[in-house]
Design a protein around this motif. Structure first.
Motif, PDB file in Angstrom:
ATOM      1  N   LYS A 106      40.441  40.167   8.394  1.00 31.17           N
ATOM      2  CA  LYS A 106      41.648  40.089   7.562  1.00 31.17           C
ATOM      3  C   LYS A 106      41.898  38.668   7.081  1.00 31.17           C
ATOM      4  O   LYS A 106      42.241  38.441   5.914  1.00 31.17           O
ATOM      5  CB  LYS A 106      42.858  40.602   8.352  1.00 31.17           C
ATOM      6  CG  LYS A 106      42.897  42.115   8.531  1.00 31.17           C
ATOM      7  CD  LYS A 106      44.167  42.527   9.271  1.00 31.17           C
ATOM      8  CE  LYS A 106      44.247  44.038   9.400  1.00 31.17           C
ATOM      9  NZ  LYS A 106      45.476  44.453  10.142  1.00 31.17           N
TER      10      LYS A 106
ATOM     11  N   TYR B  90      39.688  36.289   6.695  1.00 29.05           N
ATOM     12  CA  TYR B  90      38.671  35.899   5.716  1.00 29.05           C
ATOM     13  C   TYR B  90      38.936  36.555   4.366  1.00 29.05           C
ATOM     14  O   TYR B  90      38.814  35.923   3.313  1.00 29.05           O
ATOM     15  CB  TYR B  90      37.288  36.297   6.236  1.00 29.05           C
ATOM     16  CG  TYR B  90      36.168  35.861   5.329  1.00 29.05           C
ATOM     17  CD1 TYR B  90      35.841  34.516   5.195  1.00 29.05           C
ATOM     18  CD2 TYR B  90      35.435  36.793   4.600  1.00 29.05           C
ATOM     19  CE1 TYR B  90      34.821  34.106   4.357  1.00 29.05           C
ATOM     20  CE2 TYR B  90      34.409  36.394   3.762  1.00 29.05           C
ATOM     21  CZ  TYR B  90      34.117  35.044   3.646  1.00 29.05           C
ATOM     22  OH  TYR B  90      33.112  34.653   2.815  1.00 29.05           O
ATOM     23  N   ALA B  91      39.310  37.860   4.383  1.00 28.78           N
ATOM     24  CA  ALA B  91      39.631  38.546   3.129  1.00 28.78           C
ATOM     25  C   ALA B  91      40.815  37.887   2.441  1.00 28.78           C
ATOM     26  O   ALA B  91      40.837  37.730   1.209  1.00 28.78           O
ATOM     27  CB  ALA B  91      39.928  40.023   3.400  1.00 28.78           C
ATOM     28  N   SER B  92      41.816  37.488   3.220  1.00 24.02           N
ATOM     29  CA  SER B  92      42.984  36.805   2.647  1.00 24.02           C
ATOM     30  C   SER B  92      42.592  35.483   2.010  1.00 24.02           C
ATOM     31  O   SER B  92      43.074  35.118   0.933  1.00 24.02           O
ATOM     32  CB  SER B  92      44.025  36.586   3.743  1.00 24.02           C
ATOM     33  OG  SER B  92      45.139  35.893   3.238  1.00 24.02           O
TER      34      SER B  92
ATOM     35  N   ILE C 241      39.577  34.693   0.791  1.00 22.69           N
ATOM     36  CA  ILE C 241      38.816  34.967  -0.429  1.00 22.69           C
ATOM     37  C   ILE C 241      39.742  35.390  -1.553  1.00 22.69           C
ATOM     38  O   ILE C 241      39.600  34.961  -2.716  1.00 22.69           O
ATOM     39  CB  ILE C 241      37.753  36.050  -0.155  1.00 22.69           C
ATOM     40  CG1 ILE C 241      36.701  35.526   0.832  1.00 22.69           C
ATOM     41  CG2 ILE C 241      37.076  36.477  -1.456  1.00 22.69           C
ATOM     42  CD1 ILE C 241      35.950  34.304   0.352  1.00 22.69           C
ATOM     43  N   LYS C 242      40.726  36.242  -1.259  1.00 23.40           N
ATOM     44  CA  LYS C 242      41.690  36.671  -2.276  1.00 23.40           C
ATOM     45  C   LYS C 242      42.447  35.485  -2.835  1.00 23.40           C
ATOM     46  O   LYS C 242      42.692  35.404  -4.043  1.00 23.40           O
ATOM     47  CB  LYS C 242      42.656  37.696  -1.684  1.00 23.40           C
ATOM     48  CG  LYS C 242      42.047  39.077  -1.475  1.00 23.40           C
ATOM     49  CD  LYS C 242      42.916  39.947  -0.597  1.00 23.40           C
ATOM     50  CE  LYS C 242      44.255  40.245  -1.232  1.00 23.40           C
ATOM     51  NZ  LYS C 242      45.061  41.154  -0.381  1.00 23.40           N
ATOM     52  N   SER C 243      42.828  34.565  -1.959  1.00 21.10           N
ATOM     53  CA  SER C 243      43.549  33.377  -2.413  1.00 21.10           C
ATOM     54  C   SER C 243      42.684  32.520  -3.337  1.00 21.10           C
ATOM     55  O   SER C 243      43.147  32.046  -4.387  1.00 21.10           O
ATOM     56  CB  SER C 243      43.992  32.561  -1.192  1.00 21.10           C
ATOM     57  OG  SER C 243      44.615  31.363  -1.593  1.00 21.10           O
ATOM     58  N   GLN C 244      41.413  32.339  -2.958  1.00 23.15           N
ATOM     59  CA  GLN C 244      40.513  31.540  -3.799  1.00 23.15           C
ATOM     60  C   GLN C 244      40.273  32.208  -5.148  1.00 23.15           C
ATOM     61  O   GLN C 244      40.273  31.542  -6.191  1.00 23.15           O
ATOM     62  CB  GLN C 244      39.183  31.334  -3.064  1.00 23.15           C
ATOM     63  CG  GLN C 244      39.302  30.449  -1.831  1.00 23.15           C
ATOM     64  CD  GLN C 244      38.006  30.350  -1.057  1.00 23.15           C
ATOM     65  OE1 GLN C 244      37.067  31.126  -1.278  1.00 23.15           O
ATOM     66  NE2 GLN C 244      37.929  29.419  -0.127  1.00 23.15           N
ATOM     67  N   ILE C 245      40.065  33.539  -5.136  1.00 23.19           N
ATOM     68  CA  ILE C 245      39.836  34.263  -6.389  1.00 23.19           C
ATOM     69  C   ILE C 245      41.073  34.204  -7.273  1.00 23.19           C
ATOM     70  O   ILE C 245      40.981  34.026  -8.498  1.00 23.19           O
ATOM     71  CB  ILE C 245      39.433  35.719  -6.092  1.00 23.19           C
ATOM     72  CG1 ILE C 245      38.025  35.748  -5.488  1.00 23.19           C
ATOM     73  CG2 ILE C 245      39.481  36.578  -7.347  1.00 23.19           C
ATOM     74  CD1 ILE C 245      37.569  37.126  -5.061  1.00 23.19           C
ATOM     75  N   THR C 246      42.254  34.343  -6.665  1.00 20.35           N
ATOM     76  CA  THR C 246      43.502  34.251  -7.437  1.00 20.35           C
ATOM     77  C   THR C 246      43.618  32.890  -8.115  1.00 20.35           C
ATOM     78  O   THR C 246      43.993  32.796  -9.288  1.00 20.35           O
ATOM     79  CB  THR C 246      44.710  34.487  -6.522  1.00 20.35           C
ATOM     80  OG1 THR C 246      44.613  35.778  -5.930  1.00 20.35           O
ATOM     81  CG2 THR C 246      46.010  34.391  -7.305  1.00 20.35           C
ATOM     82  N   LYS C 247      43.275  31.843  -7.388  1.00 17.29           N
ATOM     83  CA  LYS C 247      43.321  30.497  -7.982  1.00 17.29           C
ATOM     84  C   LYS C 247      42.339  30.369  -9.135  1.00 17.29           C
ATOM     85  O   LYS C 247      42.665  29.791 -10.181  1.00 17.29           O
ATOM     86  CB  LYS C 247      43.015  29.450  -6.908  1.00 17.29           C
ATOM     87  CG  LYS C 247      44.117  29.270  -5.879  1.00 17.29           C
ATOM     88  CD  LYS C 247      43.738  28.213  -4.856  1.00 17.29           C
ATOM     89  CE  LYS C 247      44.829  28.050  -3.801  1.00 17.29           C
ATOM     90  NZ  LYS C 247      44.449  27.043  -2.767  1.00 17.29           N
TER      91      LYS C 247
END
Length: 470
Positions: free
Chosen positions: A141, A143-145, A147-153
């Motif tokens: 969870k 790590y997924a969070s 990655i989601k944060s990096q992709i959002t940025k």
């Protein structure tokens, strides 16, 4: 009964057998690098006394001293009843390769004794396994969070760049328009002053050559220059849109999860338009005198050439640089063509196609039996209008006979099929409908909307408008 079903699901979902002996794990250990697990006895024999060896599955190196017990596998294997293990052992023994021997079969009595599982430790090991699984879940969870944060940025950066470019482009257009307006207003003021001096003006112009008196006015020149700049910007934005579309639909299609790009393929984006702009640039819909007969037609994925990409809820077709991931079909075209799924055999039917994004296309109707290599309009049972950009020529085609149409390139084509009258008419759609050509159709078979695209025009596309019945 429920426990038996859950156990069956567990066995189906997990591979609890060692890749060396092909039986359930006995004292499983995990390799440090690749993470593959084997029976301790199996991996020990594989090393044959060596302190360093390669994984039997992936050949990644490891050292014997770094092996760690796989307690999760121990707990899972011990959940399986003994009778299930014995039954599975008999089944697997039938197909066991000659070199694969059960770990217990090749172990010495001391080793068997050492490898025997102490049932009293099962609750402790199970609790430890649950704790490890919860820890893995928590880490997944986190790590997924991350990655989601990096992709959002990353997406925010891309959106900010596009929005900044949009803002600068609109500001540039406004500045150019104001500059042109100031020039024209200055010219108007000068001419107004000259109007008040008719005598002097007559005296000045009497000495000028005749052709110089009627030379284009500064205001006309200014307007032409402004139009050229604005058209250049418009073309650049359209080219950027096509390239971005190409990247999403083709280049990175396999890396990204599949999505419908309906919103992306609309003529405008709803994400950044003001209500006023959105009202001026609505989603492409049919709105004409033929709206009452408008039909929703969509491209057929079984009748599309492999190098044409279908997107936007099967309403947009685009020339692709590589074959699409389509299911095998005996009806698939071998040339750059596609047909719709819908067919018509009675009544009146109408649809519109946006053609401005392609410089080589044909829009028409065809019978279902058109050959996979037959080009639209070249057969007995197909009719079309065709635009060839290199020739700047609009033509009507049927039975391989061409009728030249002295018309400019249509940016949108409407097709009106009147089966009672046995006619099909093609219109250029702007603010109103302009008839391009009408064919008499001599078939009683169902007809399908059909299209051709110039295969060498990368990213050229056709888009079917949404029906909007009145």
């Amino acid at each position: 009964m429920a426990a038996a079903i859950d156990l069956e699901r567990l066995l189906g979902a997990l591979d609890l057998s060692c890749a060396c002996c092909l039986q359930y794990f006995t004292e499983p250990v995990r390799l440090p690098g690749c993470g593959h697990s084997f029976c301790r006895g199996c991996i020990g024999r594989h090393c044959s006394g060596r302190q360093r060896a390669a994984c039997p599955l992936c050949r990644e190196g490891f050292e014997l001293k770094d092996l760690r017990p796989n307690r999760e596998l121990v707990a899972l294997v011990n959940l399986i009843p003994q009778e299930v293990k014995e039954k599975e052992l008999e089944t697997r023994g039938e197909r066991k390769p000659s070199g694969a021997v059960a770990c217990n079969d090749r172990s010495s009595p001391g080793e068997k004794e050492e490898g025997t599982w102490d049932i009293s430790k099962q609750p402790e090991v199970t609790a430890e396994t649950i704790e490890l699984l919860r820890k893995d879940l928590s880490e997944a969870k986190e790590y997924a969070s991350l990655i989601k944060s990096q992709i959002t940025k990353d997406f925010c950066c891309m959106k900010e760049y596009v929005e900044r470019q949009q803002k600068n482009t609109l500001m540039f257009i406004e500045q150019e328009q104001k500059a042109a307006q100031q020039k024209i207003e200055g010219t108007i003021r000068q001419l107004s002053v000259e109007v008040n001096k008719p005598t002097d003006l007559k005296a000045q112009t009497s000495n000028l050559p005749e052709r110089q008196k009627y030379k284009g006015s500064p205001s006309t020149t200014t307007k032409i220059t402004l139009d050229e700049k604005l058209n250049a910007i418009k073309s650049a934005v359209e080219d950027l849109k096509r390239k971005l579309e190409f990247l999403l639909v083709e280049k990175y299609a396999r890396q990204f999860p599949p999505v419908q790009l309906a919103d992306f393929h609309q003529e405008t984006s709803v994400c950044s338009l003001s209500p006023e702009a959105a009202a001026e640039n609505p989603e492409p819909r049919i709105s004409s005198q033929f709206s009452q007969w408008a039909d929703d037609v969509t491209f057929d994925l079984t009748r599309v050439y492999e190098r044409l990409a279908i997107t936007a809820q099967n309403r947009r077709v685009m020339v692709s640089s590589h074959p699409g991931d389509y299911e095998p079909s005996p009806n698939r075209f071998c040339i750059s063509q596609v047909m719709c799924s819908q067919s018509f055999s009675t009544g009146c039917h109408y649809w519109e196609v946006i053609t401005k994004d392609s410089d080589g296309w044909a829009v028409g109707v065809a019978h279902e039996t058109i050959g996979k290599k037959d080009k639209l309009g070249r057969t007995e049972h197909s009719w079309c209008v065709e635009w060839l950009g290199p020739k700047k020529q609009l033509s009507a085609w049927h039975r391989n006979q061409e009728t030249l149409l002295q018309k400019d390139k249509p940016l949108k084509v409407g097709v009106f099929l009147e089966l009672q009258k046995k006619t099909v008419s093609f219109y250029s759609i702007t603010d109103k409908e302009m008839l391009l050509h009408t064919f008499e159709i001599n078939t009683s078979n169902p007809l399908y909307p059909a299209f051709w695209l110039y295969s060498l025009e990368r990213n050229g596309s056709l888009t079917i408008c949404h029906a909007n019945r009145r």
